[in-house]
Scaffold this active site. Structure first.
Site, PDB file in Angstrom:
ATOM      1  N   LYS A   1       0.880  -1.154   0.043  1.00 47.86           N
ATOM      2  CA  LYS A   1      -0.110   0.231  -0.049  1.00 47.86           C
ATOM      3  C   LYS A   1       1.054   1.336  -0.013  1.00 47.86           C
ATOM      4  O   LYS A   1       0.712   2.222  -0.743  1.00 47.86           O
ATOM      5  CB  LYS A   1      -0.895  -0.091   1.222  1.00 47.86           C
ATOM      6  CG  LYS A   1      -1.930   1.238   1.387  1.00 47.86           C
ATOM      7  CD  LYS A   1      -2.536   1.041   2.555  1.00 47.86           C
ATOM      8  CE  LYS A   1      -3.461   2.269   2.716  1.00 47.86           C
ATOM      9  NZ  LYS A   1      -4.492   2.283   3.864  1.00 47.86           N
TER      10      LYS A   1
ATOM     11  N   GLU B   1      10.505  -4.698   4.549  1.00 53.91           N
ATOM     12  CA  GLU B   1      10.629  -6.086   4.082  1.00 53.91           C
ATOM     13  C   GLU B   1      10.404  -6.099   2.674  1.00 53.91           C
ATOM     14  O   GLU B   1      11.173  -6.686   1.883  1.00 53.91           O
ATOM     15  CB  GLU B   1       9.639  -6.929   5.007  1.00 53.91           C
ATOM     16  CG  GLU B   1       9.938  -6.955   6.276  1.00 53.91           C
ATOM     17  CD  GLU B   1       9.272  -5.932   7.229  1.00 53.91           C
ATOM     18  OE1 GLU B   1       8.949  -4.812   6.561  1.00 53.91           O
ATOM     19  OE2 GLU B   1       9.271  -6.302   8.499  1.00 53.91           O
TER      20      GLU B   1
ATOM     21  N   GLY C   1      -5.060  -1.621   5.087  1.00 53.40           N
ATOM     22  CA  GLY C   1      -4.066  -2.869   4.634  1.00 53.40           C
ATOM     23  C   GLY C   1      -4.547  -4.189   4.799  1.00 53.40           C
ATOM     24  O   GLY C   1      -4.753  -5.065   3.937  1.00 53.40           O
ATOM     25  N   ARG C   2      -5.213  -4.488   6.076  1.00 55.25           N
ATOM     26  CA  ARG C   2      -5.734  -5.928   6.512  1.00 55.25           C
ATOM     27  C   ARG C   2      -7.195  -5.854   5.700  1.00 55.25           C
ATOM     28  O   ARG C   2      -7.580  -7.097   5.975  1.00 55.25           O
ATOM     29  CB  ARG C   2      -5.660  -6.008   7.946  1.00 55.25           C
ATOM     30  CG  ARG C   2      -6.399  -4.668   8.704  1.00 55.25           C
ATOM     31  CD  ARG C   2      -6.106  -4.813  10.358  1.00 55.25           C
ATOM     32  NE  ARG C   2      -6.489  -3.781  10.994  1.00 55.25           N
ATOM     33  CZ  ARG C   2      -5.797  -2.586  10.947  1.00 55.25           C
ATOM     34  NH1 ARG C   2      -4.508  -2.512  10.601  1.00 55.25           N
ATOM     35  NH2 ARG C   2      -6.401  -1.560  11.678  1.00 55.25           N
TER      36      ARG C   2
ATOM     37  N   GLU D   1      -4.796  -6.640  14.827  1.00 50.34           N
ATOM     38  CA  GLU D   1      -4.183  -5.244  14.320  1.00 50.34           C
ATOM     39  C   GLU D   1      -5.175  -4.308  14.617  1.00 50.34           C
ATOM     40  O   GLU D   1      -5.053  -2.957  14.608  1.00 50.34           O
ATOM     41  CB  GLU D   1      -3.664  -5.376  12.845  1.00 50.34           C
ATOM     42  CG  GLU D   1      -2.706  -4.282  12.755  1.00 50.34           C
ATOM     43  CD  GLU D   1      -1.598  -4.462  11.359  1.00 50.34           C
ATOM     44  OE1 GLU D   1      -0.614  -4.645  11.804  1.00 50.34           O
ATOM     45  OE2 GLU D   1      -2.551  -4.088  10.385  1.00 50.34           O
TER      46      GLU D   1
ATOM     47  N   HIS E   1      -4.416 -32.875  17.582  1.00 51.84           N
ATOM     48  CA  HIS E   1      -3.235 -33.663  18.210  1.00 51.84           C
ATOM     49  C   HIS E   1      -2.093 -32.953  18.511  1.00 51.84           C
ATOM     50  O   HIS E   1      -0.847 -33.219  18.560  1.00 51.84           O
ATOM     51  CB  HIS E   1      -2.875 -34.644  17.056  1.00 51.84           C
ATOM     52  CG  HIS E   1      -3.987 -35.512  16.508  1.00 51.84           C
ATOM     53  ND1 HIS E   1      -4.105 -36.769  17.223  1.00 51.84           N
ATOM     54  CD2 HIS E   1      -4.971 -35.511  15.598  1.00 51.84           C
ATOM     55  CE1 HIS E   1      -5.200 -37.251  16.670  1.00 51.84           C
ATOM     56  NE2 HIS E   1      -5.666 -36.600  15.882  1.00 51.84           N
TER      57      HIS E   1
ATOM     58  N   LYS F   1       9.628  -0.760  14.401  1.00 50.94           N
ATOM     59  CA  LYS F   1      10.186  -0.531  13.145  1.00 50.94           C
ATOM     60  C   LYS F   1      11.216   0.742  13.151  1.00 50.94           C
ATOM     61  O   LYS F   1      12.239   0.661  12.440  1.00 50.94           O
ATOM     62  CB  LYS F   1       9.063   0.252  12.197  1.00 50.94           C
ATOM     63  CG  LYS F   1       8.020  -0.835  11.780  1.00 50.94           C
ATOM     64  CD  LYS F   1       7.171   0.026  10.623  1.00 50.94           C
ATOM     65  CE  LYS F   1       6.006  -0.900  10.335  1.00 50.94           C
ATOM     66  NZ  LYS F   1       5.068  -0.264   9.481  1.00 50.94           N
TER      67      LYS F   1
HETATM   68  O1  F6P Z   1       3.255  -2.818   9.860  1.00 54.19           O
HETATM   69  C1  F6P Z   1       1.867  -3.032   9.582  1.00 54.19           C
HETATM   70  C2  F6P Z   1       1.370  -2.760   8.416  1.00 54.19           C
HETATM   71  O2  F6P Z   1       1.072  -1.427   8.166  1.00 54.19           O
HETATM   72  C3  F6P Z   1       0.032  -3.529   8.081  1.00 54.19           C
HETATM   73  O3  F6P Z   1      -0.961  -2.786   8.642  1.00 54.19           O
HETATM   74  C4  F6P Z   1       0.086  -3.624   6.707  1.00 54.19           C
HETATM   75  O4  F6P Z   1      -0.813  -4.626   6.259  1.00 54.19           O
HETATM   76  C5  F6P Z   1       1.494  -3.922   6.301  1.00 54.19           C
HETATM   77  O5  F6P Z   1       2.043  -3.165   7.239  1.00 54.19           O
HETATM   78  C6  F6P Z   1       1.956  -3.892   5.061  1.00 54.19           C
HETATM   79  O6  F6P Z   1       1.907  -2.449   4.618  1.00 54.19           O
HETATM   80  P1  F6P Z   1       2.120  -2.066   3.041  1.00 54.19           P
HETATM   81  O7  F6P Z   1       1.333  -2.685   2.209  1.00 54.19           O
HETATM   82  O8  F6P Z   1       2.280  -0.598   3.025  1.00 54.19           O
HETATM   83  O9  F6P Z   1       3.566  -2.562   2.667  1.00 54.19           O
END
Ligand code: F6P
Length: 549
Positions: free
Chosen positions: A208, A214, A270-271, A356, A387, A515
């Site tokens: 987003k 990452e 995002g979620r 979240e 199990h 972060k």
């Molecule tokens: O760090 C949490 C978050 O902001 C989530 O809410 C989001 O889904 C995820 O990181 C990834 O964010 P992006 O889509 O901006 O890379």
């Protein structure tokens, strides 16, 4: 959003008194007294039956919980969300994931933006692109059809599409292998790159913000890998890298132009984004018609949530039962048990959605909360979970409600397996509810001919307290439509609980501190000298890593 704390509401106080009256009741007795209990405490919408009869509640509990929903203004908040009001107050944003699955005729406009047209324009681009890739018309730069699709994203840009592609694997295109890389741990990307062919691989860089550490690191490494394998031919990138984002500037800076970018908007959290272009891997894997069916399933649940009375409103009931277990029965976690291997990733998807959203310690107006909010969500598929950790659910000292999820008709052709699976699913909720008292245990051991001294020694170990709550969600089958409805059900459950607790379910400030600290530590790991500016634990760990790196 209600500004009074939840505990000040008269319905909440009435529920407290009511709980004192009912807390010692036995679920098994409630079932024995009322043969219609299943019928009374189950309801169906958008193809999903919710059986909540195995919770420690009665008509009076439900009436008070419904009263609570009215006092807290659930219906008004729901309407505000659907209308595009800026209910995400800490970020001043509308919350419109429901618009992503509404038909064009919904004709929604917000702040002068024609949301419905924007959404459907992107959907058309997704259709065209996914059709071409699936047909082999969109090729790699050497003219070969795409065989592997690598989604690089994390959090909402990974968990939703990955879970849905896994859940709908029986709909997958036979040529297209789907891969999801999320972790900055190089093993994640490395393992995928070692399996794929640079001539036939399509990377989707999904973020987003297009700033997430990452994703950016994985995307840059994938880009370098691709160029190394293609004589540094930057022109070839266009056939192999597309982006999904709200940030055109950053996407361009990465080297992907607007034609290869699928946009979405800041009013999609995002979620909650799997319904947007973030769902591109789903359209590629299962085909656009199935992606449309997935949206339609969610829309059917939206319509139910938007229009059904609170008393028969599935997301509202699920939320109220959850709040009852959290705030009155005192349960700190909820276990999700899909009795469906294809839904094995559903618990981890729900973790982000729920934790979240409602893992908050202050109300939307910033005041401290006096009450427990979002529970810990965890789980695994049945029967595997039986199990592994079900021992604790049956005989541990904590009470953990379980959401059992199952389908009546499987997508495979092994009916005897499905009967065994369903039998286990139903047996677990029955066992959690009924338990087994000491008299039953003793009688059973006597029949088995066990010596009386052993019976006395073993009886406490073989006794189950029972009275442990669960819901069962039953669908006809797992398909794009039912999966969409199931996910929308949980989205709205989380929303309703957020309204009841008075929190903003749509921000996530809690993930920021880690972060920022990680950025500092990352530079310290490679700095000429260790600055030693942390506590002794963190300094010690950094020193060990510096020696190893
Ligand atoms: O760090 C949490 C978050 O902001 C989530 O809410 C989001 O889904 C995820 O990181 C990834 O964010 P992006 O889509 O901006 O890379």
């Amino acid at each position: 959003m209600h500004t009074q704390p939840l505990t000040a509401s008269s319905a909440f106080q009435a529920l407290r008194s009511h709980y004192a009256l009912v807390k010692n009741r036995r679920l098994a007795e409630l079932f024995a007294q009322d043969p219609a209990r299943f019928k009374t405490f189950s309801t169906k919408a958008a193809g999903i039956l919710l059986d909540y009869s195995k919770n420690l509640l009665d008509d009076a509990t439900l009436r008070l919980l419904q009263e609570l929903a009215r006092e807290r203004g659930v219906a008004a908040q729901r309407d505000a969300m659907f209308a595009g009001e800026k209910i995400n107050v800490t970020e001043q944003r509308a919350v419109l994931h429901t618009a992503l699955r509404a038909p064009l005729s919904a004709d929604l406009q917000v702040d002068g933006q024609h949301v419905s047209s924007d959404v459907h324009a992107v959907l058309e681009r997704m259709r065209a692109f996914s059709d071409r890739v699936r047909a082999g018309d969109w090729t790699g730069h050497t003219g070969k059809a795409i065989t592997d699709i690598v989604n690089i994203g994390i959090g909402g840009s990974d968990l939703g599409p990955k879970m849905v592609c896994r859940a709908l694997r029986s709909y997958a295109h036979p040529r297209l292998r789907m891969h999801f890389v999320s972790n900055v741990d190089g093993h994640d990307l490395d393992a995928v790159l070692s399996q794929v062919d640079p001539e036939t691989t399509l990377f989707i860089i999904t973020s987003k913000t297009f700033t997430t550490m990452e994703t950016m690191m994985n995307a840059q490494s994938a880009r370098r890998w691709f160029l190394q394998h293609n004589d540094n031919d930057a022109a070839a990138l266009a056939q192999h890298f597309v982006a999904v984002s709200t940030n055109l500037v950053a996407v361009n800076a990465f080297g992907i132009d607007a034609d290869n970018m699928f946009p979405f908007w800041d009013w999609v959290g995002g979620r909650y984004s799997v319904w947007s272009a973030i769902g591109l891997p789903i359209a590629l894997s299962t085909g656009f018609d199935n992606f449309s069916a997935f949206l339609q399933g969610a829309h059917a649940m939206d319509e139910h949530f938007r229009t059904a009375p609170l008393e028969s409103n599935l997301p509202v009931i699920l939320a109220l039962v959850g709040l009852w277990n959290r705030n009155f029965v005192g349960c700190g976690s909820v276990s999700i048990a899909p009795y469906l291997q294809d839904l094995e990733l559903f618990p981890s998807y729900l973790q982000q959605l729920d934790m979240e959203s409602n893992g908050k310690h202050v109300a939307a107006n910033g005041t401290a909360l006096e009450i427990a909010t979002g529970p810990i969500i965890w789980g695994n598929s049945g029967t595997n979970c039986q199990h592994a950790y079900f021992q604790l659910l049956h005989q541990g000292t904590d009470i953990t409600p379980v959401d059992f999820i199952a389908v009546l008709k499987p997508n495979h052709t092994l009916p005897q397996h499905h009967a065994a699976l369903l039998a286990n699913c139903f047996a677990q909720s029955e066992a959690l509810m009924r338990g087994k008292n000491t008299a039953e245990v003793r009688a059973e051991m006597q029949v088995q001919g066990i010596a009386s001294a052993d019976i006395e020694a073993l009886a406490p170990h073989r006794t189950f307290a029972g009275n442990r709550p669960s819901n069962t969600l039953l669908m006809d089958g797992l398909n794009p439509t039912s999966l969409g409805a199931l996910m929308a059900l949980y989205e709205h459950k989380v929303f309703v609980q957020g309204v009841l607790w008075g929190v903003n379910s749509f921000d996530q400030w809690g993930v920021e501190l880690g972060k920022v600290l990680a950025q500092n530590i990352q530079s310290e790991l490679t700095a000429a000298a260790q600055p030693e500016r942390h506590d002794s634990s963190t300094n010690g760990l950094i020193a060990l890593a510096r020696a190893a790196l």
